[in-house]
Design a protein around this motif. Sequence first.
Motif, PDB file in Angstrom:
ATOM      1  N   GLU A   1       2.614-125.744  11.700  1.00 14.35           N
ATOM      2  CA  GLU A   1       2.251-126.662  13.061  1.00 14.35           C
ATOM      3  C   GLU A   1       2.432-127.938  12.862  1.00 14.35           C
ATOM      4  O   GLU A   1       2.479-128.275  11.528  1.00 14.35           O
TER       5      GLU A   1
ATOM      6  N   TRP B   1       1.777-128.649  18.762  1.00 12.63           N
ATOM      7  CA  TRP B   1       1.121-127.087  18.875  1.00 12.63           C
ATOM      8  C   TRP B   1       2.000-126.579  19.491  1.00 12.63           C
ATOM      9  O   TRP B   1       1.715-126.075  20.341  1.00 12.63           O
TER      10      TRP B   1
ATOM     11  N   LYS C   1       2.970-123.218  18.221  1.00 13.00           N
ATOM     12  CA  LYS C   1       2.802-121.734  18.115  1.00 13.00           C
ATOM     13  C   LYS C   1       0.995-120.940  18.690  1.00 13.00           C
ATOM     14  O   LYS C   1       0.482-121.922  19.503  1.00 13.00           O
ATOM     15  N   THR C   2       1.652-120.092  18.840  1.00 11.18           N
ATOM     16  CA  THR C   2       0.247-119.639  19.249  1.00 11.18           C
ATOM     17  C   THR C   2       0.096-118.198  18.831  1.00 11.18           C
ATOM     18  O   THR C   2       0.438-117.699  17.810  1.00 11.18           O
TER      19      THR C   2
ATOM     20  N   SER D   1      -8.078-122.997  22.561  1.00 12.35           N
ATOM     21  CA  SER D   1      -8.170-122.637  23.859  1.00 12.35           C
ATOM     22  C   SER D   1      -9.593-121.609  24.262  1.00 12.35           C
ATOM     23  O   SER D   1     -10.076-121.991  25.062  1.00 12.35           O
TER      24      SER D   1
ATOM     25  N   VAL E   1      -3.949-115.014  23.997  1.00 15.45           N
ATOM     26  CA  VAL E   1      -3.414-115.489  23.911  1.00 15.45           C
ATOM     27  C   VAL E   1      -4.263-117.104  23.069  1.00 15.45           C
ATOM     28  O   VAL E   1      -5.401-117.356  24.112  1.00 15.45           O
TER      29      VAL E   1
ATOM     30  N   THR F   1      -4.166-121.050  22.084  1.00 14.23           N
ATOM     31  CA  THR F   1      -3.508-122.244  21.602  1.00 14.23           C
ATOM     32  C   THR F   1      -4.928-123.551  20.691  1.00 14.23           C
ATOM     33  O   THR F   1      -5.385-123.122  21.105  1.00 14.23           O
TER      34      THR F   1
ATOM     35  N   GLY G   1      -4.650-127.474  19.282  1.00 13.63           N
ATOM     36  CA  GLY G   1      -4.000-128.386  19.942  1.00 13.63           C
ATOM     37  C   GLY G   1      -5.111-129.563  19.561  1.00 13.63           C
ATOM     38  O   GLY G   1      -5.845-129.353  17.877  1.00 13.63           O
TER      39      GLY G   1
END
Length: 135
Positions: A53, A60, A62-63, A88, A101, A103, A105
């Motif tokens: 990342e 960012w 990628k997840t 997230s 999923v 994420t 940040g």
Amino acid sequence: MDSPTPVTANPPARSGSSPSPVRTVQPTQPSQSSTPAPAAATVLTLRPTSVQEYCANGQWPKTLSVRNSGGGNLNWSIGQVPAGVTVSQAGGSLAADASQVITLGGRTEQQPANGRFVIGFSSNGGSAQVTVNCA
């Protein structure tokens, strides 16, 4: 001619005050349990376990995927992340074979040691971690 009188035999008297009890033997039957079979154990699975990342500039790409690869209900949570990094979702609940999923940040306030940091996940199906390599 006189017919003979039938004779009834009485068992001999026992000594003591009560007659002997009558015993009835019941056939043995296998016991059946009404308890349901235990559910399959929950299993925490993360994908990927390492990501690249851009921590300092807020990129960012990628997840992360949190998955319950077992049965039952998986309750999971994320441990502490470095200052400035956001997620997230910090925790949740997943049914069997379900996934979520996540994420990442934000911006790291300072470059982490070795250029990477680890995000720990804990759950009732075990623990796991993701290594984030900062570019």
